[in-house]
Write a protein that holds these residues in place. Structure first.
Motif, mmCIF file in Angstrom:
data_model
loop_
_atom_site.group_PDB
_atom_site.id
_atom_site.type_symbol
_atom_site.label_atom_id
_atom_site.label_comp_id
_atom_site.label_asym_id
_atom_site.label_seq_id
_atom_site.Cartn_x
_atom_site.Cartn_y
_atom_site.Cartn_z
ATOM 1 N N LEU A 13 0.750 -1.212 0.177
ATOM 2 C CA LEU A 13 0.209 -0.118 0.070
ATOM 3 C C LEU A 13 0.990 1.338 0.124
ATOM 4 N N HIS A 14 2.231 1.216 0.618
ATOM 5 C CA HIS A 14 3.008 2.350 0.498
ATOM 6 C C HIS A 14 3.907 2.360 -0.509
ATOM 7 N N THR A 15 3.786 1.411 -1.650
ATOM 8 C CA THR A 15 4.622 1.710 -2.787
ATOM 9 C C THR A 15 3.974 2.762 -3.837
ATOM 10 N N THR A 16 4.946 3.243 -4.433
ATOM 11 C CA THR A 16 4.652 4.123 -5.944
ATOM 12 C C THR A 16 4.879 3.340 -6.965
ATOM 13 N N PRO A 17 3.763 2.973 -7.685
ATOM 14 C CA PRO A 17 4.066 2.619 -9.152
ATOM 15 C C PRO A 17 4.401 3.610 -10.110
ATOM 16 N N VAL A 18 5.325 3.170 -10.873
ATOM 17 C CA VAL A 18 5.549 3.785 -11.855
ATOM 18 C C VAL A 18 5.783 2.939 -13.146
ATOM 19 N N PHE A 19 5.827 3.870 -14.366
ATOM 20 C CA PHE A 19 5.751 2.845 -15.741
ATOM 21 C C PHE A 19 7.422 2.546 -15.751
ATOM 22 N N ASN A 20 7.491 1.330 -16.186
ATOM 23 C CA ASN A 20 8.776 1.196 -16.563
ATOM 24 C C ASN A 20 9.179 1.622 -17.823
ATOM 25 N N ARG A 21 10.739 1.766 -18.037
ATOM 26 C CA ARG A 21 11.288 2.435 -19.263
ATOM 27 C C ARG A 21 10.881 1.407 -20.435
ATOM 28 N N GLY A 22 10.581 2.284 -21.361
ATOM 29 C CA GLY A 22 10.075 1.381 -22.643
ATOM 30 C C GLY A 22 8.712 1.161 -22.847
ATOM 31 N N TYR A 23 7.780 1.393 -21.858
ATOM 32 C CA TYR A 23 6.545 1.213 -21.604
ATOM 33 C C TYR A 23 5.690 2.564 -21.369
ATOM 34 N N ARG A 24 4.880 2.849 -22.375
ATOM 35 C CA ARG A 24 4.009 4.143 -22.309
ATOM 36 C C ARG A 24 2.635 3.922 -22.173
ATOM 37 N N PHE A 25 1.981 4.568 -21.661
ATOM 38 C CA PHE A 25 0.445 4.661 -21.404
ATOM 39 C C PHE A 25 -0.052 5.655 -22.207
ATOM 40 N N GLN A 26 -0.939 5.531 -23.268
ATOM 41 C CA GLN A 26 -1.310 6.543 -23.738
ATOM 42 C C GLN A 26 -2.605 6.147 -24.613
ATOM 43 N N TRP A 27 -3.448 7.043 -25.278
ATOM 44 C CA TRP A 27 -4.501 7.129 -25.990
ATOM 45 C C TRP A 27 -4.030 6.720 -27.317
ATOM 46 N N GLU A 28 -4.832 5.666 -27.715
ATOM 47 C CA GLU A 28 -4.253 5.378 -29.142
ATOM 48 C C GLU A 28 -5.520 5.345 -30.211
ATOM 49 N N GLN A 29 -5.574 6.515 -31.005
ATOM 50 C CA GLN A 29 -6.721 6.642 -31.827
ATOM 51 C C GLN A 29 -6.993 5.585 -32.703
ATOM 52 N N ALA A 30 -6.084 4.776 -33.395
ATOM 53 C CA ALA A 30 -6.385 3.848 -34.083
ATOM 54 C C ALA A 30 -7.268 2.630 -33.405
ATOM 55 N N GLN A 31 -6.810 2.623 -32.078
ATOM 56 C CA GLN A 31 -7.390 1.294 -31.371
ATOM 57 C C GLN A 31 -8.499 1.800 -30.835
ATOM 58 N N GLN A 32 -9.024 3.298 -30.630
ATOM 59 C CA GLN A 32 -10.022 4.001 -29.996
ATOM 60 C C GLN A 32 -10.090 3.409 -28.560
ATOM 61 N N SER A 33 -8.787 3.266 -27.768
ATOM 62 C CA SER A 33 -8.656 2.914 -26.481
ATOM 63 C C SER A 33 -7.434 3.284 -26.095
ATOM 64 N N TYR A 34 -7.408 3.292 -24.600
ATOM 65 C CA TYR A 34 -6.051 3.446 -24.224
ATOM 66 C C TYR A 34 -4.995 2.084 -24.329
ATOM 67 N N VAL A 35 -3.711 2.374 -24.269
ATOM 68 C CA VAL A 35 -3.059 0.965 -24.671
ATOM 69 C C VAL A 35 -1.692 1.425 -23.776
ATOM 70 N N ILE A 36 -0.871 0.080 -23.532
ATOM 71 C CA ILE A 36 0.452 0.208 -23.275
ATOM 72 C C ILE A 36 1.138 0.029 -24.354
ATOM 73 N N LEU A 37 2.186 0.788 -24.802
ATOM 74 C CA LEU A 37 2.997 0.888 -25.896
ATOM 75 C C LEU A 37 4.375 0.118 -25.421
ATOM 76 N N TYR A 38 5.014 -0.526 -26.147
ATOM 77 C CA TYR A 38 6.296 -1.026 -25.881
ATOM 78 C C TYR A 38 7.053 -1.400 -27.021
ATOM 79 N N PRO A 39 8.485 -1.720 -27.025
ATOM 80 C CA PRO A 39 9.098 -1.864 -28.209
ATOM 81 C C PRO A 39 8.555 -3.078 -29.014
ATOM 82 N N GLU A 40 8.146 -4.277 -28.421
ATOM 83 C CA GLU A 40 7.473 -5.218 -29.362
ATOM 84 C C GLU A 40 6.169 -5.393 -29.652
#
Length: 99
Positions: A13-40
């Protein structure tokens, strides 16, 4: 074989979540949803995952995220456990790190 990190709920409960390097959370228009983008590739997220991941700003703790979403959805039962389980899964998929 990688060892699985075990964290007590009270510690988690006291940890702080952060996105790992190489992973990005964003809106993806083509998918019409939020996504996690990563190199693969990318992962298309459902509404629940999106609501949780939108809270990750590198400052809020897991406890803060639970409090925020509980305030948004006061009638939801078991929300705290659902959030914790999702964050554990996101960490196991290496999307996030719990610091």
């Amino acid at each position: 074989m990688a060892s699985k990190r075990i964290i007590r709920m009270s510690d988690l409960l006291h940890t702080t979540p952060v996105f790992n390097r190489g992973y990005r959370f964003q809106w993806e228009q083509a998918q019409q949803s939020y996504v996690i983008l990563y190199p693969e590739g990318l992962v298309r997220l459902n509404e629940s995952a999106t609501l949780i991941l939108k809270q990750i700003d590198g400052k809020l703790t897991v406890h803060d995220i639970i409090q925020n979403l509980s305030a948004q959805f006061p009638d939801a039962t078991g929300l705290d456990q659902d959030i914790v389980e999702f964050l554990k899964q996101a960490e196991s998929r290496q999307w996030i790190c719990l610091q």
